[in-house]
Design an enzyme around this catalytic site. Structure first.
Site, PDB file in Angstrom:
ATOM      1  N   CYS A 185     -10.383  -6.191  -6.700  1.00 55.29           N
ATOM      2  CA  CYS A 185      -9.823  -6.420  -5.361  1.00 55.29           C
ATOM      3  C   CYS A 185     -10.545  -5.540  -4.333  1.00 55.29           C
ATOM      4  O   CYS A 185     -10.349  -4.318  -4.293  1.00 55.29           O
ATOM      5  CB  CYS A 185      -8.326  -6.115  -5.379  1.00 55.29           C
TER       6      CYS A 185
ATOM      7  N   CYS B 111      -8.336  -3.654  -1.851  1.00 56.06           N
ATOM      8  CA  CYS B 111      -7.701  -2.515  -2.524  1.00 56.06           C
ATOM      9  C   CYS B 111      -8.605  -1.289  -2.476  1.00 56.06           C
ATOM     10  O   CYS B 111      -8.132  -0.154  -2.315  1.00 56.06           O
ATOM     11  CB  CYS B 111      -7.388  -2.850  -3.982  1.00 56.06           C
TER      12      CYS B 111
END
Length: 323
Positions: free
Chosen positions: A79, A82
């Site tokens: 991700c 993230c």
């Protein structure tokens, strides 16, 4: 254990009251015990960011949330957002100096936790306070927005739950557990037995266990709260709600009818209705009847907690009704 939703709007139900007051009492007890035994209870800045999985969630998140707000960062290696958000949260965890603990959960390795929190996409950030979960934000967020959210979280945790966070010592050894330095309180076993009895539905056993603590320590906050709650649940256990409501509507000046209805109001989460009903009954009654209603209202204040603004408001209204 599946997290429970918590609203930051101040809605109180009996479970939330219990969690809040037990968390506050436990935090105060931990700090007092640490001070008594000469320990600082401090953690290292490195301990403000921890990795959590399904096996450690109960201990590292739910239990720790009784002493400090725990912010959960759900992330994954693949991700990209993230990777931008996580370093910001880690830096802020240190900057906020123990006012919250950051728990990082890899969703790929902890699918059950992801499902329990109902996460549809990442990054996703939640908080757990006194065992109750609430969403903070999902997706990319700017640092200003993150700070505003964290400020609100810290304020709510302190005002509603009495959680002032962890003491941070730059010289503390990383990986230490400050709780290990705190000896068990003299009533911990009795209080734990009372909680188990309450959770299992043994209301009589819970009442007796809390009374045993209070016989030696009348000011014990956890026992006072627990006894008030256990006695409330015991009183309503065999009531017929429909009959109680009918009696209260037909007999507005009957203290017993109004008291029973107020108990049901509170158990149902209708805090202001319970308080208002008894204050109106105080105004309609006199002598022993009025005193019985007043005493029950004070008991309900004990269940909700003095810090709740509805209690302060109701106390003022009670004073006006009495004087």
């Amino acid at each position: 254990m599946q997290p429970r939703n918590m609203s930051m709007s101040g809605v109180v139900d009996l479970a939330a009251v219990k969690a809040a007051q037990e968390a506050k009492a436990k935090a105060e007890q931990t700090r007092a015990e640490a001070a008594r035994h000469g320990g600082s209870g401090a953690v290292s800045p490195a301990d403000l960011v921890i990795d959590v999985d399904e096996a450690s969630f109960e201990t590292d998140v739910l239990q720790r949330s009784a002493e400090v707000p725990v912010v959960i960062d759900f992330w994954a290696e693949w991700c990209q957002p993230c990777k931008q958000l996580s370093p910001v949260l880690e830096r802020l965890a240190v900057e906020y100096d123990g006012r919250f603990l950051l728990a990082k959960i890899d969703v790929d390795a902890n699918q059950m936790l992801m499902q329990q929190f109902g996460i549809q996409g990442i990054p996703a950030v939640f908080a757990v306070v006194a065992g109750q979960a609430l969403p903070l934000f999902q997706g990319a967020a700017g640092e200003d927005q993150i700070r505003q959210t964290l400020d609100q979280l810290v304020q709510v945790a302190e005002q509603r739950f009495g959680l002032t966070g962890l003491t941070v010592d730059p010289d503390a050894e990383p990986g230490g557990d400050p709780a290990q330095a705190v000896q068990e309180g003299p009533y911990d076993a009795l209080l734990e037995a009372a909680v188990r009895a309450l959770d299992s539905g043994d209301l009589g056993g819970a009442v007796q266990a809390y009374r045993n603590v209070l016989s030696d320590d009348p000011g014990n906050p956890e026992a006072r709260l627990g006894l008030a709650q256990a006695e409330l649940l015991q009183r309503v256990a065999d009531l017929d709600p429909q009959e109680v409501r009918k009696n209260a509507a037909e007999r507005p000046k009957d203290p017993a009818a109004q008291i029973a209805a107020a108990d049901l109001d509170l158990v149902g989460g209708h805090v202001e209705d319970a308080f208002g009903r008894l204050i109106e009954t105080v105004q309609r009654t006199a002598g022993d009847d009025r005193e019985a209603v007043r005493l029950r209202l004070l008991e309900l204040f004990e269940v909700v907690g003095a810090e709740d603004p509805r209690v302060a408001k109701a106390r003022r209204a009670l004073s006006r009704a009495l004087f």
